[in-house]
Design a protein around this motif. Structure first.
Motif, PDB file in Angstrom:
ATOM      1  N   ARG A 107      79.083  35.684  38.209  1.00 27.18           N
ATOM      2  CA  ARG A 107      78.437  35.877  36.919  1.00 27.18           C
ATOM      3  C   ARG A 107      77.017  36.408  37.086  1.00 27.18           C
ATOM      4  O   ARG A 107      76.558  37.242  36.291  1.00 27.18           O
ATOM      5  CB  ARG A 107      78.426  34.551  36.142  1.00 27.18           C
ATOM      6  CG  ARG A 107      79.818  34.022  35.825  1.00 27.18           C
ATOM      7  CD  ARG A 107      79.784  33.015  34.694  1.00 27.18           C
ATOM      8  NE  ARG A 107      78.929  31.873  35.013  1.00 27.18           N
ATOM      9  CZ  ARG A 107      79.362  30.770  35.627  1.00 27.18           C
ATOM     10  NH1 ARG A 107      80.638  30.677  35.999  1.00 27.18           N
ATOM     11  NH2 ARG A 107      78.532  29.777  35.860  1.00 27.18           N
ATOM     12  N   ALA A 108      76.309  35.932  38.102  1.00 27.24           N
ATOM     13  CA  ALA A 108      74.954  36.438  38.354  1.00 27.24           C
ATOM     14  C   ALA A 108      74.983  37.924  38.709  1.00 27.24           C
ATOM     15  O   ALA A 108      74.151  38.703  38.229  1.00 27.24           O
ATOM     16  CB  ALA A 108      74.297  35.639  39.482  1.00 27.24           C
ATOM     17  N   GLU A 143      77.306  40.125  37.834  1.00 27.60           N
ATOM     18  CA  GLU A 143      77.664  40.881  36.630  1.00 27.60           C
ATOM     19  C   GLU A 143      76.446  41.022  35.709  1.00 27.60           C
ATOM     20  O   GLU A 143      76.214  42.090  35.125  1.00 27.60           O
ATOM     21  CB  GLU A 143      78.799  40.175  35.887  1.00 27.60           C
ATOM     22  CG  GLU A 143      80.110  40.106  36.641  1.00 27.60           C
ATOM     23  CD  GLU A 143      80.806  41.454  36.729  1.00 27.60           C
ATOM     24  OE1 GLU A 143      80.514  42.333  35.889  1.00 27.60           O
ATOM     25  OE2 GLU A 143      81.629  41.637  37.648  1.00 27.60           O
ATOM     26  N   LEU A 144      75.642  39.955  35.568  1.00 33.37           N
ATOM     27  CA  LEU A 144      74.465  40.012  34.706  1.00 33.37           C
ATOM     28  C   LEU A 144      73.438  41.003  35.250  1.00 33.37           C
ATOM     29  O   LEU A 144      72.915  41.846  34.497  1.00 33.37           O
ATOM     30  CB  LEU A 144      73.839  38.617  34.599  1.00 33.37           C
ATOM     31  CG  LEU A 144      72.504  38.538  33.857  1.00 33.37           C
ATOM     32  CD1 LEU A 144      72.661  38.993  32.414  1.00 33.37           C
ATOM     33  CD2 LEU A 144      71.927  37.130  33.930  1.00 33.37           C
ATOM     34  N   SER A 151      74.653  44.568  34.824  1.00 35.00           N
ATOM     35  CA  SER A 151      74.653  45.023  33.423  1.00 35.00           C
ATOM     36  C   SER A 151      73.240  45.421  33.001  1.00 35.00           C
ATOM     37  O   SER A 151      73.048  46.434  32.310  1.00 35.00           O
ATOM     38  CB  SER A 151      75.202  43.932  32.513  1.00 35.00           C
ATOM     39  OG  SER A 151      74.320  42.819  32.474  1.00 35.00           O
ATOM     40  N   LEU A 152      72.242  44.650  33.426  1.00 37.34           N
ATOM     41  CA  LEU A 152      70.853  45.019  33.143  1.00 37.34           C
ATOM     42  C   LEU A 152      70.480  46.318  33.850  1.00 37.34           C
ATOM     43  O   LEU A 152      69.780  47.171  33.281  1.00 37.34           O
ATOM     44  CB  LEU A 152      69.911  43.892  33.586  1.00 37.34           C
ATOM     45  CG  LEU A 152      70.071  42.545  32.861  1.00 37.34           C
ATOM     46  CD1 LEU A 152      69.149  41.503  33.489  1.00 37.34           C
ATOM     47  CD2 LEU A 152      69.772  42.700  31.376  1.00 37.34           C
TER      48      LEU A 152
END
Length: 317
Positions: free
Chosen positions: A47-48, A50-51, A54-55
């Motif tokens: 999840r980290a 992916e975050l 995305s940024l």
């Protein structure tokens, strides 16, 4: 136009690399941390990643988009608007901030991608992360020293978050910070002197009341007076005083101290003459590359000379 073009082109090129990095490390493509959490592989790392990516992709896409807008508008309007560059400063700043964000997010994304790709294969993970840290650290070190040595005035006025986040190495030592400050002041003096010279060339009225000298000493005095805002002052009498003691060439007064020069002219003018001689020496040797600024003298061996700008050593951090 060229700056907007560079932001647009490199933003588009970086986008392809950003997407490759995302596919390489994402659990939705070819990567992902699918191992046992007991070996350091936890879904939260996915999840980290992916975050962060995305940024990164968001910053990359909009950096290229806004730069393209600015590029097109510059082609259309810069020729008919004299203050176009100044007016576009906010959009240029946005593009630069987004580019900085891309650098930070890519660095974090590579570290996370390498981790989730190789854990729990510890030898491969150690080799990959070590190489990544060496490349990143050396690149930031080289860029930091380039900025601090060659564009010291601009580096000194960089925002603190930018200096400490992107180019931190010259700021880590007290001596490095003082060196940057003094080199920036020397560069500011040089630009100020050039500005006064250009103003005197563009303003014919400022040269009507002064006698133009054809000797090297007279030209040096004239240039020094211009640089301190006394373009309307006649310096011929100071030139005559020097000539009385047979100082007829700039090379003959190059080693005179400010105290000796002040016997022939006002001390403020003597200090500026000393500074102009130092600038001429630096330009002759290939630019400002001083590693230390002393107090009023040239120091160094035959291979490297360094020059003083007669500044106080009371600067604070």
């Amino acid at each position: 136009i060229m700056l907007a073009e560079a932001y647009a082109i490199f933003g588009a090129l970086f986008l392809s690399g950003t997407w490759v990095l995302y596919e390489w490390g994402s659990s939705m493509a070819y990567g992902g941390c699918n191992g046992d959490s007991d070996f350091g592989c936890h879904p939260a790392i996915n999840r980290a990643f992916e975050l962060v990516m995305s940024l990164c992709i968001t910053a990359n896409v909009f950096q290229a988009m806004f730069a393209s807008f600015l590029w097109l508008m510059s082609i259309l309007f810069s020729g008919s608007h004299r203050n176009w560059v100044y007016g576009a400063r906010n959009l240029l700043l946005l593009c630069h901030i987004l580019l900085t964000c891309i650098f930070v997010f890519v660095s974090v994304g590579v570290a996370l991608g390498v981790y989730i790709k190789f854990v729990p294969k510890w030898p491969e993970l150690a080799i990959s992360l070590s190489f990544f840290l060496v490349v990143l650290s050396y690149g930031m070190w080289a860029a930091s020293n380039l900025a601090a040595e060659e564009i010291s005035l601009e580096y000194y006025h960089f925002p603190m978050w930018f200096k400490w986040g992107i180019f931190p190495y010259p700021m880590l030592r007290r001596g490095g910070r003082q060196k940057i400050r003094k080199a920036a002041e020397a560069r500011a003096k040089e630009l100020k002197a050039r500005a006064f010279q250009e103003r005197s060339r563009l303003d014919p009225a400022s040269s009507k009341s002064r006698r133009v000298s054809r000797t090297s000493v007279g030209k040096l005095l004239r240039r020094s007076a211009d640089s301190i805002g006394r373009s309307d002052f006649d310096v011929s009498k100071y030139e005559a005083r020097l000539e009385e003691d047979w100082y007829n060439n700039v090379s003959e007064i190059g080693n005179l101290s400010v105290e000796i020069l002040s016997k022939y002219m006002p001390r403020r003018l003597a200090e500026e003459v000393h500074n102009q001689l130092a600038l001429d020496k630096l330009n002759k040797e290939g630019g400002m590359r001083s590693s230390h600024i002393a107090s009023g003298v040239y120091v160094g061996n035959g291979n490297e000379s360094r020059v003083s700008w007669k500044m106080e050593d009371t600067d604070s951090d």
